[in-house]
Design an enzyme around this catalytic site. Structure first.
Site, PDB file in Angstrom:
ATOM      1  N   LYS A  26       0.828  -1.206   0.000  1.00  0.00           N
ATOM      2  CA  LYS A  26       0.000   0.000   0.000  1.00  0.00           C
ATOM      3  C   LYS A  26       0.869   1.266   0.000  1.00  0.00           C
ATOM      4  O   LYS A  26       2.081   1.200   0.235  1.00  0.00           O
ATOM      5  CB  LYS A  26      -0.935  -0.045   1.218  1.00  0.00           C
TER       6      LYS A  26
ATOM      7  N   TYR B  70     -12.332  -2.176  -3.879  1.00  0.00           N
ATOM      8  CA  TYR B  70     -12.860  -2.354  -2.528  1.00  0.00           C
ATOM      9  C   TYR B  70     -14.390  -2.242  -2.482  1.00  0.00           C
ATOM     10  O   TYR B  70     -14.960  -1.925  -1.431  1.00  0.00           O
ATOM     11  CB  TYR B  70     -12.233  -1.338  -1.572  1.00  0.00           C
TER      12      TYR B  70
ATOM     13  N   ARG C 155      -2.177 -14.640   4.702  1.00  0.00           N
ATOM     14  CA  ARG C 155      -2.852 -13.911   5.784  1.00  0.00           C
ATOM     15  C   ARG C 155      -2.071 -14.066   7.090  1.00  0.00           C
ATOM     16  O   ARG C 155      -1.988 -13.143   7.895  1.00  0.00           O
ATOM     17  CB  ARG C 155      -4.304 -14.392   5.958  1.00  0.00           C
TER      18      ARG C 155
ATOM     19  N   THR D 223      -5.522  -7.029  10.601  1.00  0.00           N
ATOM     20  CA  THR D 223      -5.785  -5.742   9.937  1.00  0.00           C
ATOM     21  C   THR D 223      -5.273  -4.575  10.783  1.00  0.00           C
ATOM     22  O   THR D 223      -4.669  -3.638  10.262  1.00  0.00           O
ATOM     23  CB  THR D 223      -7.314  -5.579   9.729  1.00  0.00           C
TER      24      THR D 223
ATOM     25  N   ARG E 153       2.543  -6.665   8.906  1.00  0.00           N
ATOM     26  CA  ARG E 153       1.844  -5.488   9.440  1.00  0.00           C
ATOM     27  C   ARG E 153       2.407  -5.057  10.792  1.00  0.00           C
ATOM     28  O   ARG E 153       2.486  -3.868  11.086  1.00  0.00           O
ATOM     29  CB  ARG E 153       0.345  -5.759   9.506  1.00  0.00           C
TER      30      ARG E 153
ATOM     31  N   ASN F 217      -1.994   0.158   6.530  1.00  0.00           N
ATOM     32  CA  ASN F 217      -1.463  -1.062   7.143  1.00  0.00           C
ATOM     33  C   ASN F 217      -0.559  -1.881   6.214  1.00  0.00           C
ATOM     34  O   ASN F 217      -0.546  -3.100   6.255  1.00  0.00           O
ATOM     35  CB  ASN F 217      -2.601  -1.900   7.741  1.00  0.00           C
TER      36      ASN F 217
ATOM     37  N   HIS G 105      -2.049  -5.391   1.410  1.00  0.00           N
ATOM     38  CA  HIS G 105      -3.332  -6.083   1.226  1.00  0.00           C
ATOM     39  C   HIS G 105      -3.038  -7.566   1.022  1.00  0.00           C
ATOM     40  O   HIS G 105      -2.005  -7.925   0.457  1.00  0.00           O
ATOM     41  CB  HIS G 105      -4.044  -5.540  -0.017  1.00  0.00           C
TER      42      HIS G 105
ATOM     43  N   GLU H 280      -9.428 -10.663  -7.633  1.00  0.00           N
ATOM     44  CA  GLU H 280      -8.495  -9.543  -7.460  1.00  0.00           C
ATOM     45  C   GLU H 280      -7.326  -9.640  -8.441  1.00  0.00           C
ATOM     46  O   GLU H 280      -6.881  -8.622  -8.985  1.00  0.00           O
ATOM     47  CB  GLU H 280      -8.002  -9.510  -6.010  1.00  0.00           C
TER      48      GLU H 280
HETATM   49  N1  UDP Z   1      -9.764  -0.434   7.094  1.00  0.00           N
HETATM   50  C1  UDP Z   1      -9.846   0.783   7.728  1.00  0.00           C
HETATM   51  N2  UDP Z   1     -10.541   0.868   8.921  1.00  0.00           N
HETATM   52  C2  UDP Z   1     -11.165  -0.220   9.485  1.00  0.00           C
HETATM   53  C3  UDP Z   1     -11.081  -1.455   8.817  1.00  0.00           C
HETATM   54  C4  UDP Z   1     -10.375  -1.536   7.631  1.00  0.00           C
HETATM   55  O1  UDP Z   1      -9.292   1.772   7.253  1.00  0.00           O
HETATM   56  O2  UDP Z   1     -11.782  -0.072  10.540  1.00  0.00           O
HETATM   57  C5  UDP Z   1      -9.014  -0.534   5.831  1.00  0.00           C
HETATM   58  C6  UDP Z   1      -7.661  -1.212   6.014  1.00  0.00           C
HETATM   59  O3  UDP Z   1      -6.727  -0.590   5.142  1.00  0.00           O
HETATM   60  C7  UDP Z   1      -7.965  -2.633   5.582  1.00  0.00           C
HETATM   61  C8  UDP Z   1      -8.955  -2.400   4.452  1.00  0.00           C
HETATM   62  O4  UDP Z   1      -9.746  -1.321   4.893  1.00  0.00           O
HETATM   63  O5  UDP Z   1      -6.783  -3.321   5.177  1.00  0.00           O
HETATM   64  C9  UDP Z   1      -9.850  -3.574   4.111  1.00  0.00           C
HETATM   65  O6  UDP Z   1     -10.498  -4.023   5.300  1.00  0.00           O
HETATM   66  P1  UDP Z   1     -10.578  -5.571   5.643  1.00  0.00           P
HETATM   67  O7  UDP Z   1     -11.537  -5.719   6.778  1.00  0.00           O
HETATM   68  O8  UDP Z   1     -10.859  -6.346   4.395  1.00  0.00           O
HETATM   69  O9  UDP Z   1      -9.110  -5.906   6.193  1.00  0.00           O
HETATM   70  P2  UDP Z   1      -7.929  -6.783   5.556  1.00  0.00           P
HETATM   71  O10 UDP Z   1      -8.562  -7.899   4.787  1.00  0.00           O
HETATM   72  O11 UDP Z   1      -7.113  -5.856   4.699  1.00  0.00           O
HETATM   73  O12 UDP Z   1      -7.142  -7.282   6.746  1.00  0.00           O
HETATM   74 MG    MG Z   2      -9.972  -7.861   3.309  1.00  0.00          MG
END
Ligand code: UDP
Ligand code: MG
Length: 139
Positions: free
Chosen positions: A11, A51, A87, A93, A104, A114, A117, A128
């Site tokens: 990112k 997204y 993951r 996250t 992360r 973070n 992705h 994707e």
């Molecule tokens: N995100 C955010 N605030 C939140 C949750 C998610 O800004 O409260 C952002 C963060 O960059 C995250 C992305 O949205 O990576 C996608 O969210 P997801 O729940 O899919 O998390 P990920 O799969 O990336 O762990």
């Molecule tokens: Mg996600």
């Protein structure tokens, strides 16, 4: 067919902090091979399509603004159990909840910025990957 690819982005915060190299090194060290890769900047509209699943979430506007704020590195990675293992490698996250030694934990600035992705399912890994790469761009 399924199970051996995942899609990742480094990112804008990861790129800005010169962490492309360290993150790719961790990815390779964990046994992933790079099947496709590009360095590019998304428009807010493209980030919004990527997204789209989060469209109703309160952070959607901030997320798409942030993801289009600077260049990213997009890649398809391959390995057995790619989605699950990736993951695990990236961690939670919210970086304050991410395990020690995860990408992360080491590199993320905040829950939004973070560092990386990672796809959350085999189905989404394919969707994707197809969003970013043609067959001619995969090796
Ligand atoms: N995100 C955010 N605030 C939140 C949750 C998610 O800004 O409260 C952002 C963060 O960059 C995250 C992305 O949205 O990576 C996608 O969210 P997801 O729940 O899919 O998390 P990920 O799969 O990336 O762990
Ligand atoms: Mg996600």
């Amino acid at each position: 067919m399924t199970g051996n690819i995942t899609f990742t982005m480094i990112k804008p915060d990861g790129v800005e902090a010169n962490n492309i190299g360290p993150i790719l090194a961790m990815i390779n060290k964990a046994g992933f091979k790079i099947l496709a890769m590009k360095y590019m900047r998304l428009t807010q509209e493209q980030a919004g399509s990527f997204y789209a699943v989060h469209k109703e979430r309160p952070f959607y506007g901030e997320l798409t603004g942030y993801m289009s704020s600077g260049p990213i590195v997009a890649a398809i990675l391959t390995k057995d159990n790619a989605v699950t293992d990736y993951r695990k490698l990236i961690g939670a996250t919210d970086p304050t909840k991410a395990d020690e030694g995860t990408i992360r934990k080491l590199f993320a600035k905040s829950i939004a910025a973070n560092a990386v992705h990672g796809s959350d399912s085999d189905e989404n890994a394919i969707i994707e990957s197809n969003f970013f790469f043609s067959q001619l761009e995969r090796f």
